[in-house]
Scaffold this motif. Structure first.
Motif, PDB file in Angstrom:
ATOM      1  N   ARG A   1       0.839  -1.205   0.000  1.00 36.31           N
ATOM      2  CA  ARG A   1       0.000   0.000   0.000  1.00 36.31           C
ATOM      3  C   ARG A   1       0.873   1.254   0.000  1.00 36.31           C
ATOM      4  O   ARG A   1       1.857   1.329   0.738  1.00 36.31           O
ATOM      5  CB  ARG A   1      -0.896  -0.004   1.241  1.00 36.31           C
ATOM      6  CG  ARG A   1      -2.003   1.042   1.156  1.00 36.31           C
ATOM      7  CD  ARG A   1      -2.936   0.987   2.336  1.00 36.31           C
ATOM      8  NE  ARG A   1      -4.029   1.946   2.174  1.00 36.31           N
ATOM      9  CZ  ARG A   1      -4.830   2.325   3.138  1.00 36.31           C
ATOM     10  NH1 ARG A   1      -4.681   1.838   4.356  1.00 36.31           N
ATOM     11  NH2 ARG A   1      -5.794   3.198   2.919  1.00 36.31           N
TER      12      ARG A   1
ATOM     13  N   ILE B   1       2.121   4.946   0.798  1.00 38.75           N
ATOM     14  CA  ILE B   1       2.029   5.894   1.912  1.00 38.75           C
ATOM     15  C   ILE B   1       2.953   7.071   1.611  1.00 38.75           C
ATOM     16  O   ILE B   1       4.045   6.886   1.057  1.00 38.75           O
ATOM     17  CB  ILE B   1       2.481   5.269   3.259  1.00 38.75           C
ATOM     18  CG1 ILE B   1       1.669   4.023   3.592  1.00 38.75           C
ATOM     19  CG2 ILE B   1       2.350   6.264   4.400  1.00 38.75           C
ATOM     20  CD1 ILE B   1       2.138   3.347   4.869  1.00 38.75           C
TER      21      ILE B   1
ATOM     22  N   TRP C   1      -2.536   8.242   1.862  1.00 39.72           N
ATOM     23  CA  TRP C   1      -2.626   6.824   1.512  1.00 39.72           C
ATOM     24  C   TRP C   1      -3.058   6.664   0.052  1.00 39.72           C
ATOM     25  O   TRP C   1      -3.749   7.511  -0.500  1.00 39.72           O
ATOM     26  CB  TRP C   1      -3.646   6.120   2.404  1.00 39.72           C
ATOM     27  CG  TRP C   1      -3.413   6.314   3.865  1.00 39.72           C
ATOM     28  CD1 TRP C   1      -3.865   7.358   4.642  1.00 39.72           C
ATOM     29  CD2 TRP C   1      -2.657   5.486   4.736  1.00 39.72           C
ATOM     30  NE1 TRP C   1      -3.436   7.213   5.941  1.00 39.72           N
ATOM     31  CE2 TRP C   1      -2.705   6.071   6.040  1.00 39.72           C
ATOM     32  CE3 TRP C   1      -1.950   4.295   4.572  1.00 39.72           C
ATOM     33  CZ2 TRP C   1      -2.072   5.500   7.139  1.00 39.72           C
ATOM     34  CZ3 TRP C   1      -1.328   3.722   5.671  1.00 39.72           C
ATOM     35  CH2 TRP C   1      -1.390   4.326   6.929  1.00 39.72           C
TER      36      TRP C   1
END
Length: 201
Positions: free
Chosen positions: A124, A126, A148
């Motif tokens: 993911r 960031i 995010w």
């Protein structure tokens, strides 16, 4: 009326009673902590600074929760263990009320450090930034923000001096600081951004 570049509204339960903090220009200030539950069930314990005048004006008969309206403030604390950025909510109004927990932040400011873009072990996206938000009398608050997913990619392409407008929530996060004297558990406060846009402030 010009929109404030720094707004926060919290609604939660009193976690710690107000205690005297300091006096400035003959005004007394108190600190307390507010417990605000997220939709996920995780709880943020957030520090609030309030003047004696605003604290005494609160009507406690309105309900079991407290709504705080104000701004996010920061200052550098110089201690023997080094400098630390201290972040808290400066309350402009307090209201006793009922309702669901609420945590809403709006900020508009300037990037004052290069964005730090990374991925979680699960892939993911960031991005961490430090946002400088102006306030009156030529002062600024420096507020850590985390982005995010696709928003992180957008912000990662920004440079120091670019201006951002964002919405999100203020969150608390525990971490361990490694010191010469041993490990120390600390709490960091940051804005977890839901939306972001580059602007021409």
């Amino acid at each position: 009326m010009e929109q404030s570049a720094n707004r926060v509204i919290l609604r939660g339960s009193l976690y710690e009673l107000p205690a005297f903090s300091h006096e400035n220009h003959s005004k007394r200030f108190y600190r307390f902590t507010l417990e605000v539950e997220r939709l996920s069930g995780t709880v943020d314990i957030l520090p609030v600074l309030v003047s004696e005048e605003v604290l005494c004006a609160m009507d406690l008969s309105g309900g079991s929760m407290i709504e705080v309206s104000g701004q996010i403030r920061s200052f550098n604390s110089r201690a023997a263990t080094g400098r630390r950025l201290v972040v808290s909510v400066y309350a402009e109004s307090l209201t006793a009320c009922e309702g669901e927990p609420h945590n809403e932040v709006y900020l508009a400011g300037t990037l004052c450090k290069e964005p730090v873009h990374r991925k979680t072990p699960l892939g993911r996206e960031i991005c961490d930034v430090m946002l400088a938000v102006n306030r009156p009398y030529h002062r600024s608050d420096y507020i850590p923000c985390i982005f995010w997913g696709r928003t992180a990619e957008l912000v990662a392409a920004c440079q120091v001096g670019d201006t951002l407008e964002l919405t999100g929530r203020l969150q608390s996060r525990e971490y361990v600081k490694v010191l010469e004297s041993g490990n120390e558990r600390r709490v960091a406060y940051e804005v977890s951004a839901m939306t972001a846009a580059r602007t021409g402030l």
